[in-house]
Design a protein around this motif. Structure first.
Motif, PDB file in Angstrom:
ATOM      1  N   ARG A 195       0.831  -1.206   0.000  1.00 48.94           N
ATOM      2  CA  ARG A 195       0.000   0.000   0.000  1.00 48.94           C
ATOM      3  C   ARG A 195       0.865   1.256   0.000  1.00 48.94           C
ATOM      4  NH1 ARG A 195      -3.374  -3.366   3.321  1.00 48.94           N
ATOM      5  NH2 ARG A 195      -2.266  -2.691   5.206  1.00 48.94           N
TER       6      ARG A 195
ATOM      7  N   ARG B 164       2.491   1.911  -3.570  1.00 50.95           N
ATOM      8  CA  ARG B 164       1.626   2.192  -4.719  1.00 50.95           C
ATOM      9  C   ARG B 164       1.735   3.631  -5.229  1.00 50.95           C
ATOM     10  NH1 ARG B 164       0.958   0.517  -8.787  1.00 50.95           N
ATOM     11  NH2 ARG B 164       0.129  -1.481  -8.105  1.00 50.95           N
TER      12      ARG B 164
ATOM     13  N   GLU C  43      -4.782  -1.494  -4.028  1.00 48.86           N
ATOM     14  CA  GLU C  43      -3.375  -1.197  -4.321  1.00 48.86           C
ATOM     15  C   GLU C  43      -2.678  -2.285  -5.128  1.00 48.86           C
ATOM     16  OE1 GLU C  43      -4.658   0.805  -0.560  1.00 48.86           O
ATOM     17  OE2 GLU C  43      -4.668  -1.278  -1.255  1.00 48.86           O
ATOM     18  N   ALA C  44      -3.248  -3.493  -5.176  1.00 49.77           N
ATOM     19  CA  ALA C  44      -2.571  -4.623  -5.819  1.00 49.77           C
ATOM     20  C   ALA C  44      -3.325  -5.085  -7.055  1.00 49.77           C
ATOM     21  CB  ALA C  44      -2.429  -5.778  -4.834  1.00 49.77           C
TER      22      ALA C  44
ATOM     23  N   LEU D 194       1.915  -4.577  -8.709  1.00 51.65           N
ATOM     24  CA  LEU D 194       2.148  -4.933  -7.320  1.00 51.65           C
ATOM     25  C   LEU D 194       1.196  -6.054  -6.932  1.00 51.65           C
ATOM     26  CD1 LEU D 194       2.475  -1.403  -5.645  1.00 51.65           C
ATOM     27  CD2 LEU D 194       4.287  -2.865  -6.566  1.00 51.65           C
TER      28      LEU D 194
END
Length: 227
Positions: free
Chosen positions: A139, A142, A169-170, A150
């Motif tokens: 996080r 990012r 975030e991923a 990610l």
């Protein structure tokens, strides 16, 4: 909505650990010879900012001690006793050796390694992504890495993996293979994410995961996936 590939990406977990020491240049190259489409590796940061490829946070040093990699210089890591003649490589060395031939998935393990790993990957990598069990780190990375894939790892035994599946975030979700079911895969794909299952060392399990539509299968022996 994410569309899965015709078959899952074959990801070599730490190279070819059933044939050669894990996380070594020779192991990664052997995995490519065996048909790997990607390799997965672990990285730590040295005291002077180098990023080296090794699983454990500590190593045996040339003077017989055990020391954390974060307390050693790159030269001290390079001088450490080798495993079967295979020295601990730097991330730059691995990326240079693999070149554009395969995707490189970089697991951020060591303290403070994220920004340096990203910097080195940008300078030496062709196709790469970063992932970690440390979801707070992902996080935090990012905003500074908007153009880098990610991923978040999910360990075996987690009761509810869905919060990770939906984490904004991923782009990649890395569940232990035992957690993968149709609901998880469908939810991840609906969110535009990929599902990369680890570590799969059974051919029947690999076929089941492929049928569910996973995007990648991480294995200790990519030869299992050819059957």
């Amino acid at each position: 909505m994410h569309t899965p590939p015709p078959h899952p990406e074959w990801i070599a977990h730490r190279g070819a650990p059933r044939e050669l020491p894990e996380n070594t240049l020779a192991g990664f190259l052997r995995a490519l010879e065996r048909g790997a489409e990607a390799v997965e590796l672990d990285v730590h940061r040295t005291r002077d900012g180098a990023v080296v490829v090794h699983h454990d946070p500590e190593i045996a040093t040339a003077d017989g001690r055990r020391a954390p990699i974060t307390a050693l210089t790159a030269a001290e890591v390079a001088a450490a006793p080798s495993t079967g003649g295979h020295a601990i490589p730097t991330l730059a060395q691995v990326l240079d050796a693999i070149g554009p031939r395969a995707m490189v998935y970089i697991e951020l393990k060591g303290e403070g390694v994220g920004p340096d790993a990203a910097r080195i990957a940008r300078a030496h990598g062709h196709r790469y992504a970063l992932h970690s069990f440390d979801h707070a780190l992902i996080r935090a990375l990012r905003p500074a890495l908007p153009d880098v894939r990610l991923g978040m790892l999910i360990d075996q035994g987690v009761r509810d993996p869905m919060p990770v599946v939906h984490a904004p975030e991923a782009q990649d979700v890395w569940p232990h293979w035992s957690l993968v079911n149709a609901a998880l895969v469908n939810a991840a794909h609906a969110a535009g994410k990929r599902v990369l299952a680890w570590t799969v060392n059974d051919a029947d399990a690999a076929r089941r995961l492929a049928a569910l539509g996973v995007d990648g299968i991480c294995t200790d022996d990519v030869r299992l996936l050819a059957h």
